[in-house]
Design a protein around this motif. Structure first.
Motif, PDB file in Angstrom:
ATOM      1  N   ILE A  36       0.864  -1.181   0.000  1.00  0.00           N
ATOM      2  CA  ILE A  36       0.000   0.000   0.000  1.00  0.00           C
ATOM      3  C   ILE A  36       0.903   1.234   0.000  1.00  0.00           C
ATOM      4  O   ILE A  36       1.717   1.438   0.892  1.00  0.00           O
ATOM      5  N   CYS A  37       0.725   2.024  -1.038  1.00  0.00           N
ATOM      6  CA  CYS A  37       1.647   3.116  -1.325  1.00  0.00           C
ATOM      7  C   CYS A  37       1.363   4.334  -0.452  1.00  0.00           C
ATOM      8  O   CYS A  37       0.230   4.820  -0.391  1.00  0.00           O
ATOM      9  N   ALA A  38       2.389   4.842   0.180  1.00  0.00           N
ATOM     10  CA  ALA A  38       2.231   6.025   1.023  1.00  0.00           C
ATOM     11  C   ALA A  38       1.985   7.272   0.184  1.00  0.00           C
ATOM     12  O   ALA A  38       1.413   8.251   0.653  1.00  0.00           O
ATOM     13  N   THR A  39       2.424   7.254  -1.080  1.00  0.00           N
ATOM     14  CA  THR A  39       2.277   8.434  -1.927  1.00  0.00           C
ATOM     15  C   THR A  39       0.870   8.536  -2.511  1.00  0.00           C
ATOM     16  O   THR A  39       0.251   9.582  -2.472  1.00  0.00           O
ATOM     17  N   CYS A  40       0.357   7.440  -3.060  1.00  0.00           N
ATOM     18  CA  CYS A  40      -0.937   7.530  -3.752  1.00  0.00           C
ATOM     19  C   CYS A  40      -2.045   6.756  -3.054  1.00  0.00           C
ATOM     20  O   CYS A  40      -3.211   6.873  -3.427  1.00  0.00           O
ATOM     21  N   GLY A  41      -1.695   5.974  -2.062  1.00  0.00           N
ATOM     22  CA  GLY A  41      -2.718   5.242  -1.326  1.00  0.00           C
ATOM     23  C   GLY A  41      -3.210   3.981  -2.004  1.00  0.00           C
ATOM     24  O   GLY A  41      -4.018   3.248  -1.450  1.00  0.00           O
ATOM     25  N   GLU A  43      -2.782   0.183  -3.971  1.00  0.00           N
ATOM     26  CA  GLU A  43      -2.011  -1.032  -3.768  1.00  0.00           C
ATOM     27  C   GLU A  43      -1.149  -1.270  -5.009  1.00  0.00           C
ATOM     28  O   GLU A  43      -1.625  -1.196  -6.132  1.00  0.00           O
ATOM     29  N   HIS A  44       0.128  -1.522  -4.795  1.00  0.00           N
ATOM     30  CA  HIS A  44       1.030  -1.747  -5.927  1.00  0.00           C
ATOM     31  C   HIS A  44       1.624  -3.142  -5.878  1.00  0.00           C
ATOM     32  O   HIS A  44       1.779  -3.723  -4.815  1.00  0.00           O
ATOM     33  N   HIS A  45       1.988  -3.622  -7.058  1.00  0.00           N
ATOM     34  CA  HIS A  45       2.667  -4.907  -7.128  1.00  0.00           C
ATOM     35  C   HIS A  45       4.077  -4.697  -7.685  1.00  0.00           C
ATOM     36  O   HIS A  45       4.969  -4.305  -6.953  1.00  0.00           O
ATOM     37  N   ALA A 183      10.838   4.371  -3.070  1.00  0.00           N
ATOM     38  CA  ALA A 183      10.923   3.940  -4.469  1.00  0.00           C
ATOM     39  C   ALA A 183       9.636   4.315  -5.222  1.00  0.00           C
ATOM     40  O   ALA A 183       9.686   4.829  -6.345  1.00  0.00           O
ATOM     41  N   TRP A 184       8.505   4.096  -4.594  1.00  0.00           N
ATOM     42  CA  TRP A 184       7.238   4.465  -5.242  1.00  0.00           C
ATOM     43  C   TRP A 184       7.064   5.965  -5.352  1.00  0.00           C
ATOM     44  O   TRP A 184       6.475   6.468  -6.309  1.00  0.00           O
ATOM     45  N   LYS A 185       7.578   6.682  -4.370  1.00  0.00           N
ATOM     46  CA  LYS A 185       7.542   8.144  -4.443  1.00  0.00           C
ATOM     47  C   LYS A 185       8.324   8.613  -5.681  1.00  0.00           C
ATOM     48  O   LYS A 185       7.896   9.501  -6.424  1.00  0.00           O
ATOM     49  N   VAL A 187       8.884   6.826  -8.434  1.00  0.00           N
ATOM     50  CA  VAL A 187       8.129   6.426  -9.631  1.00  0.00           C
ATOM     51  C   VAL A 187       6.996   7.414  -9.874  1.00  0.00           C
ATOM     52  O   VAL A 187       6.787   7.887 -11.002  1.00  0.00           O
ATOM     53  N   HIS A 188       6.261   7.783  -8.822  1.00  0.00           N
ATOM     54  CA  HIS A 188       5.134   8.692  -9.010  1.00  0.00           C
ATOM     55  C   HIS A 188       5.580  10.085  -9.409  1.00  0.00           C
ATOM     56  O   HIS A 188       4.835  10.809 -10.066  1.00  0.00           O
ATOM     57  N   SER A 189       6.792  10.462  -9.046  1.00  0.00           N
ATOM     58  CA  SER A 189       7.252  11.790  -9.460  1.00  0.00           C
ATOM     59  C   SER A 189       7.445  11.844 -10.977  1.00  0.00           C
ATOM     60  O   SER A 189       7.457  12.917 -11.563  1.00  0.00           O
TER      61      SER A 189
HETATM   62 ZN   LIG Z   1       1.488   4.717  -5.401  1.00  0.00          ZN
END
Ligand SMILES: [Zn+2]
Length: 193
Positions: A36-41, A43-45, A183-185, A187-189
């Protein structure tokens, strides 16, 4: 998701970046772990890699130049500057795979030719020095011309790029790793560019 062309910007070079790794890493990551992504909320795989399609120095004006070349792994500019594409792997503390930046580094012509010659034959070459030739604008401090060493594999995968162990945040990340949330932060940037 669409990306517009903006010359020389990181977003442009990353316009072909492939979420889910299809255009970048030669390895297929198949974790079954959700997060569960802290940036977008959400669920990521699978964590995607972020890659640049060309060195920073490349420009579309070279596309028709017979002394220049751009492939997915090699670049020559005016028979003068030689670049190869490699991978900066960032360890992730709470994840079984690395986060990968697909980047370009310069190479001496002789070493570039060695890489080209031995890409398919399993002969071990290197490691070789190169200047980082990708501007990773996630990092406030410029990444262009950081010192690197390219470590070549014998199994036709892209070379691993090792940064000089400085206090640049990218080098710190490579040495010390990041969390999956960071890492997800990252990617989302790039999602929004
Ligand atoms: Zn995310």
């Amino acid at each position: 998701m669409s990306f517009r062309f903006r010359p020389k910007s990181f977003a442009a070079l990353f316009s072909s970046f492939a979420l889910a790794g299809s255009g970048c890493s030669t390895t297929t990551k198949t974790p079954n772990m959700s997060f569960i992504c802290a940036t977008c909320g959400e669920e990521h795989h699978d964590l995607p890699a972020i890659a640049s399609a060309a060195p920073f120095q490349w420009s579309s004006e070279y596309a028709n130049d017979t002394n220049s070349l751009l492939t997915s792994d090699l670049c020559i500019i005016e028979s003068r500057d030689y670049f190869i594409r490699g991978v900066i792997q960032i360890p992730i503390h709470d994840y079984e795979h690395t986060f990968d930046w697909g980047v370009w580094v310069t190479q001496k012509k002789e070493n570039f030719e060695l890489y080209r010659e031995h890409f398919n034959d399993g002969v071990q070459i290197g490691p070789f020095f190169g200047w980082l030739s990708t501007k990773i604008d996630y990092y406030a401090e410029d990444t262009l011309n950081l010192k690197t060493r390219a470590h070549f594999s014998t199994n036709r995968t892209r070379p691993l790029i090792e940064l000089e162990p400085t206090d640049h945040l990218l080098a710190i990340h490579q040495r010390e790793g990041i969390t999956l949330a960071e890492a997800w932060k990252i990617v989302h940037s790039y999602d929004k560019k």
